[in-house]
Structures are given as C-alpha cells and as structure tokens.
Scaffold this motif. Sequence first.
Motif, short mmCIF file in Angstrom:
data_model
loop_
_atom_site.label_atom_id
_atom_site.label_comp_id
_atom_site.label_asym_id
_atom_site.label_seq_id
_atom_site.Cartn_x
_atom_site.Cartn_y
_atom_site.Cartn_z
N TRP A 127 1.40 -16.45 -25.16
CA TRP A 127 1.43 -17.45 -24.10
C TRP A 127 0.69 -18.71 -24.56
CZ3 TRP A 127 -1.52 -13.01 -24.01
CH2 TRP A 127 -2.91 -13.20 -24.09
N GLU A 128 0.99 -19.78 -23.87
CA GLU A 128 0.20 -21.00 -23.93
C GLU A 128 -0.19 -21.43 -22.52
OE1 GLU A 128 0.60 -25.72 -25.21
OE2 GLU A 128 1.47 -24.20 -26.52
N SER A 129 0.78 -21.52 -21.64
CA SER A 129 0.51 -21.94 -20.26
C SER A 129 0.00 -20.76 -19.45
CB SER A 129 1.78 -22.48 -19.61
OG SER A 129 2.70 -21.43 -19.37
N PHE A 130 -0.55 -21.07 -18.28
CA PHE A 130 -1.02 -19.98 -17.42
C PHE A 130 0.12 -19.15 -16.85
CE2 PHE A 130 -3.20 -17.62 -14.21
CZ PHE A 130 -4.43 -17.38 -14.80
N PRO A 131 1.23 -19.75 -16.42
CA PRO A 131 2.35 -18.91 -15.99
C PRO A 131 2.85 -17.97 -17.09
CG PRO A 131 2.64 -21.12 -15.14
CD PRO A 131 1.47 -21.17 -16.09
N GLU A 132 2.82 -18.42 -18.34
CA GLU A 132 3.23 -17.54 -19.44
C GLU A 132 2.24 -16.38 -19.61
OE1 GLU A 132 5.54 -20.88 -22.22
OE2 GLU A 132 3.41 -20.44 -22.53
N TYR A 133 0.96 -16.65 -19.38
CA TYR A 133 -0.04 -15.58 -19.43
C TYR A 133 0.24 -14.54 -18.34
CZ TYR A 133 -4.70 -13.38 -19.06
OH TYR A 133 -5.75 -12.48 -18.99
N LEU A 134 0.55 -14.99 -17.13
CA LEU A 134 0.90 -14.05 -16.07
C LEU A 134 2.11 -13.22 -16.45
CD1 LEU A 134 0.42 -16.27 -12.87
CD2 LEU A 134 -1.14 -14.54 -13.77
N ASP A 135 3.10 -13.84 -17.06
CA ASP A 135 4.28 -13.09 -17.48
C ASP A 135 3.93 -12.03 -18.51
OD1 ASP A 135 5.83 -14.65 -15.79
OD2 ASP A 135 6.55 -15.97 -17.38
N ALA A 136 3.02 -12.37 -19.44
CA ALA A 136 2.60 -11.40 -20.45
C ALA A 136 1.87 -10.23 -19.80
CB ALA A 136 1.72 -12.08 -21.49
N LEU A 137 1.02 -10.50 -18.82
CA LEU A 137 0.34 -9.43 -18.10
C LEU A 137 1.32 -8.55 -17.34
CD1 LEU A 137 -2.74 -11.35 -16.61
CD2 LEU A 137 -2.75 -9.78 -18.56
N GLU A 138 2.31 -9.19 -16.73
CA GLU A 138 3.28 -8.46 -15.92
C GLU A 138 4.16 -7.55 -16.76
OE1 GLU A 138 5.53 -9.73 -11.94
OE2 GLU A 138 6.21 -10.82 -13.71
N ALA A 139 4.31 -7.86 -18.03
CA ALA A 139 5.20 -7.09 -18.90
C ALA A 139 4.63 -5.74 -19.29
CB ALA A 139 5.52 -7.89 -20.16
N LYS A 140 3.34 -5.50 -19.03
CA LYS A 140 2.69 -4.27 -19.47
C LYS A 140 2.41 -3.35 -18.29
CE LYS A 140 0.51 -6.36 -23.53
NZ LYS A 140 1.30 -5.59 -24.50
N PRO A 141 2.92 -2.12 -18.34
CA PRO A 141 2.56 -1.15 -17.30
C PRO A 141 1.11 -0.73 -17.46
CG PRO A 141 3.85 -0.08 -19.02
CD PRO A 141 3.84 -1.55 -19.34
N ARG A 142 0.49 -0.33 -16.37
CA ARG A 142 -0.92 0.07 -16.43
C ARG A 142 -1.24 1.03 -15.29
NH1 ARG A 142 -2.77 -4.45 -18.01
NH2 ARG A 142 -0.89 -5.73 -17.86
N ALA A 143 -2.43 1.60 -15.34
CA ALA A 143 -2.81 2.61 -14.35
C ALA A 143 -3.24 1.99 -13.03
CB ALA A 143 -3.93 3.49 -14.90
N LEU A 569 1.64 5.37 -15.11
CA LEU A 569 1.26 3.96 -15.20
C LEU A 569 2.03 3.14 -14.16
CD1 LEU A 569 1.28 3.58 -19.10
CD2 LEU A 569 -0.73 3.83 -17.63
N PRO A 570 1.71 3.36 -12.87
CA PRO A 570 2.46 2.66 -11.82
C PRO A 570 1.91 1.28 -11.48
CG PRO A 570 0.95 4.22 -10.84
CD PRO A 570 0.79 4.36 -12.33
N GLY A 571 0.82 0.87 -12.10
CA GLY A 571 0.20 -0.40 -11.77
C GLY A 571 0.86 -1.57 -12.45
N GLY A 572 0.52 -2.75 -12.01
CA GLY A 572 1.10 -3.96 -12.58
C GLY A 572 0.29 -5.17 -12.19
N LEU A 573 0.92 -6.31 -12.24
CA LEU A 573 0.29 -7.58 -11.89
C LEU A 573 0.55 -7.90 -10.42
CD1 LEU A 573 -1.13 -10.27 -12.80
CD2 LEU A 573 1.20 -11.18 -13.11
N VAL A 574 -0.52 -8.21 -9.70
CA VAL A 574 -0.39 -8.68 -8.32
C VAL A 574 -0.38 -10.21 -8.35
CG1 VAL A 574 -1.44 -8.76 -6.04
CG2 VAL A 574 -1.59 -6.68 -7.40
N ARG A 575 0.71 -10.78 -7.90
CA ARG A 575 0.81 -12.24 -7.83
C ARG A 575 0.55 -12.69 -6.40
NH1 ARG A 575 3.92 -14.85 -12.28
NH2 ARG A 575 4.75 -13.22 -13.65
N GLY A 576 -0.38 -13.61 -6.26
CA GLY A 576 -0.68 -14.14 -4.95
C GLY A 576 0.53 -14.79 -4.31
#
Length: 588
Positions: A127-143, A569-576
């Motif tokens: 990523w470079e921008s903040f929206p791209e960072y959110l997308d990178a976080l969202e792409a990974k499953p987590r607990a 790994l049902p968790g993910g990114l919560v977007r406001g």
Amino acid sequence: MYDLIIRNGAIVDGTGETPFVGDIAIQNDRIVQVGKVDGAARREIDATGQIVTPGWVDIHTHYDGQATWDPLLAPSSWHGVTTAIMGNCGVGFAPVRPDARNFLIELMEGVEDIPGAALHEGIDWQWESFPEYLDALEAKPRAIDIGTHVPHAPVRAYVLGDRCNTDYVPNADEIARMAAIVREGVEAGALGFSTSRTLLHKDLKGVYMPGTFAGSDEMLALGLSMKGLRHGVFEMVSDHLGDDDEWKWVKGFAEQTGLPVTLVATSAQAYEGNKMYNIAEESRAEGMDIRPQIAGRPTGILHGLTSNFHVFVASPTFRDKVAPLALAERLALMAKPEIRAAILSEDSPLIRAAIGTSPSDAALATSLGSGSLLWRIFPLGERPNYEPDREQSVAGMAETAGVSALEMMYDLLLRDAGQELFYQPLGGYVTYNFDFFRKNMQHPNVLFGLSDGGAHCGVIADAGMPTFILTYWGRDRTKGEQFPLEFLVRKLTSDTAQAYGLNDRGQLKPGLLADLNIIDFETLKLFRPEAINDLPAGGRRLVQRTEGYRFTIKSGQVTFEDGVHTGALPGGLVRGGREAVILPMAAE
C-alpha cells in the motif's frame, strides 16, 4: 436447527443488568435467541457454572504491523478480545511513500517498543494510501476483528517529508492536504483519527514524533475533516489536558462535528481537582461526547533478566560481560561471587535513582518514581499481585531480611532460573493502593482502555488487561471495594463498542454478532509475563498467558477452546460506517 447453542450459562449480557441463567442460540454469525432455547443445534456447549459474556472490545492496541502477518493477534486473542482497535497515539504505517517506510518503522520502534527487525521482515508493503492499507488488512483472515484510526504521524510525514518532526509550521495548503488524507481514510472505513501530544513519545533517534508540537489550527483542521461523516472518533494522548487552551479546541471539535473524542492524559495537571473528568461531564451535559480512557491499573515497567530493563542494566560489568550472554550463561556468571561483588559496587544513574542517593539525578528519579525506586518495585512471582503493600517491595523485603536493597534486587533477579519479573507502577504508586483507579473507573464518561496490545514488547505486558480487570476488580481485590461483574463486563464490551459506533456487537442480544466468551470465572487467572521469540526475524516480546477462558466465539465460530486456537479465522476488518451500523433486532 441452530448452528450452536450455549446452555445453562450465567449470562452477563453487556448491558450492565443483573446476570441470569439461560441459553443462547447462534445461527451463522448472529445471535438469534437468548433465554430459554428449545430445539437442537449442530453443536451444543454446556456452560453450567460458567459465565457467558460478549467478546471484549479493546479500543487501544498497536497491532498495525502485526496485523499484516499474524492471523491470531495474540496475546489479545488469548484474553477474550474479539475486536481490537489499533492506529492509536498517532503512529501507524499508512499513508506511506516507499522512501519513508524505514522512518515509520523507526518511529514505531521508538514510541511503542516493537522490534524494528520484526517490522522490517514481517510487513509486506502492499500500500501507499490509507485506503490501500485498509484493503491490505481486509484481504487477510484472522481470529478477531480489527479496526484502525488514521494516525497523525504518517499523514504529516506523507505531506511534509523531512520537515514532519521539525519546528516547521505547515502552511494552509499543507494543512488542507493533510486534512484531505484524513477524510479519505475515514471515508474508506477508518474508525477515526489519532494523534500524540506527549513528550513521552520519541522515535528511535530520540526525536519527538511528528505532531507533538502541532498548533491548534492544525489539530482542529484535521479533526474537522471528519465533519459530516456519521462516524469518526478523535483519539489523542496529551500532556496538555490540564491546560484550558487544549480543551478549547478539543471542545470545538466535539461541538462542531458531533463526533466523539477519547483522551489519554499523560500529565498530573489533568487530574488535579478532577479537571479532566469535570470537563468531560460538563461537555456531556452540553451534548458533547468526550471520553477519557483509563486502565485497570497503573502502566508498569517490568524489570528482569528477560526484560529489556532493570536497575543494573547500565552497570559496566553487567553491560560489558553479562548482557551479551544467553540467559543460562547470564545466570551462571551472575552467580559468581566476584561478579556479584563487582556489579553491586558499581555506580550508574539508574542505581543512584534506585536507592535515592543523588539529587543531581532528580529528573531520572522523577521519571522512574521519586525517592528510592526500590520501594516501588515489586517481584511478581508466578501469580502476580499488582496492588502490593510497601513491605512487599524489593526495599521492603530487604529491610525485613536485614540486607541492602540492591543486594535483594540482585538476588531476586536470579530467582526462578532468571524468569522472575518485577512490576514498577508508573506514576509513583505513593499510596500503595488503587483507590485512584477505582474512583475514576466509575466515572460515567470513562472508557476502559490502554492495554497497548502488540506494543512495548520489551518492558510492558498489559495486553491481558481485560482479564486483569475482570479477575481483580470483580473477584480478587482485598485492599478496597470491588466492582459488580455486570459493570465490568459492560465497560469492556458495549461501552467500548458503542463509543466507536460498533453497534453490531458488545451485547448478547438477538440480531447482534455472535462474539462471546465462556469463562470459568472461579478459576480464571493470569500468569507471570514471559519472554518469547516468536516475532519475525526472531524478535522477542513479553506476553502474559491466562487460564479459564473455556471458549471464545467470534462471529459464531469457536476460535479458542481452553486457550488453544481451533484453526477458525472468522475475523476481518471492521470499516466504520459499513459493518458498524445499527442492525434491526430480532424479536426476543
């Protein structure tokens, strides 16, 4: 048929109401029935004799780097946390230009004590921008679920470059560009904006972090960039919450936007005469949402041979001969009488502060705890006591044994094969009790926070704060009053969730996310922190393990069973403004 039924548990539902015995039915990722549940399920869990709570919502963590490589986000996930919010204190990793990555790593290493080698190896910069960072976080499953703020320091570095942490004052155009980045990030799903205005936060080179001295016009402009959005928390750690000028723009933000502010005060002046809490209460009466954060105990430095710090760490013999060795070799060398005698005879500013002998080291002694520091350092043992008496300090034990405090400290460092750790509460701990915390934890505007999960890897291990709050304040405290269990659960769940607009979690009600803990409350306990080398590049961190969480359930899936990850790994990114919406409630 339901997916899961939890039967016969003592339900502490997160509302603050009295616990009751009942069942909970779960379908997919939602709670569908609470009370007496008839019918069958693909799996049933008998919770007889145990409490059932919502999953903890931890609003103050620093998993910004770890979240890009670690699906578990331990140790928070070990402690029943099902939602963690990061990007606090103005530090993070987006936005970022490729040539500024190392700067942000060194900033995080300096401010939050996360090993730089681990961050260099672990982060895959997509990523470079903040929206791209959110997308990178969202792409990974987590607990667990994660959410994040847009942090001030990377925004400043992105716009101002090398001038970001100098005395350069940005012009109106530069402030406008920073504000646009903040709004872009929050519109994309960041939960808010964070900043730091404390002299405690420096980068690896000892330079104050970007934004520390930003003017009120910049602070207000970045906050007001969120105006008109239906979500967006302004999070700030500040030395200036005893100053009326700071409160003027903070209240200006809250009044103009209608959005919440959460504050971490790092100066004594904020607490004098209950100033911060009185202003928060007055603001609440005027329709503003200003929420101070408080931990369940003082943040504490951990001294020890497995920590990065203890009073002999700067002594020449220890520094030159002992420190380079592995732990077993350290112990063998320190056990030799001549090494012991040499270290105990040597001088350093830390030792002078520890025994309170040098007025010239007043600043150091004040930062570590005024007077003889060893009256406020306490061995933890296998079952830590975080509210000890004066006699249980290193100096107190030395007085009882008839030896010097430094001798006692030296010998205790070798205890338990060098695994012993020592708790030094910051802020002085002059009263030897937590009455200050109990008073302020009751304040209606206060949010429980400051676990700092993911950070301070070498000297602090507070990610188990929810477990500490539940066990100590709800069951174990004997030096004063406790709190009702239902109060503590509400503060750890629905209060923190709703402060961030996460209205789809935090209570055990039909229609909400099935994020739950099933806890053997009578046996729930914390162990002494320990050092493990499980970060990328073999990085070391202090973690604290727990026992008593029978099951943790995230979005309807059992993620941990008796402390062991199930693989789910049902968790993910919560977007406001997206997942964090008020959901229609099913009929009870």
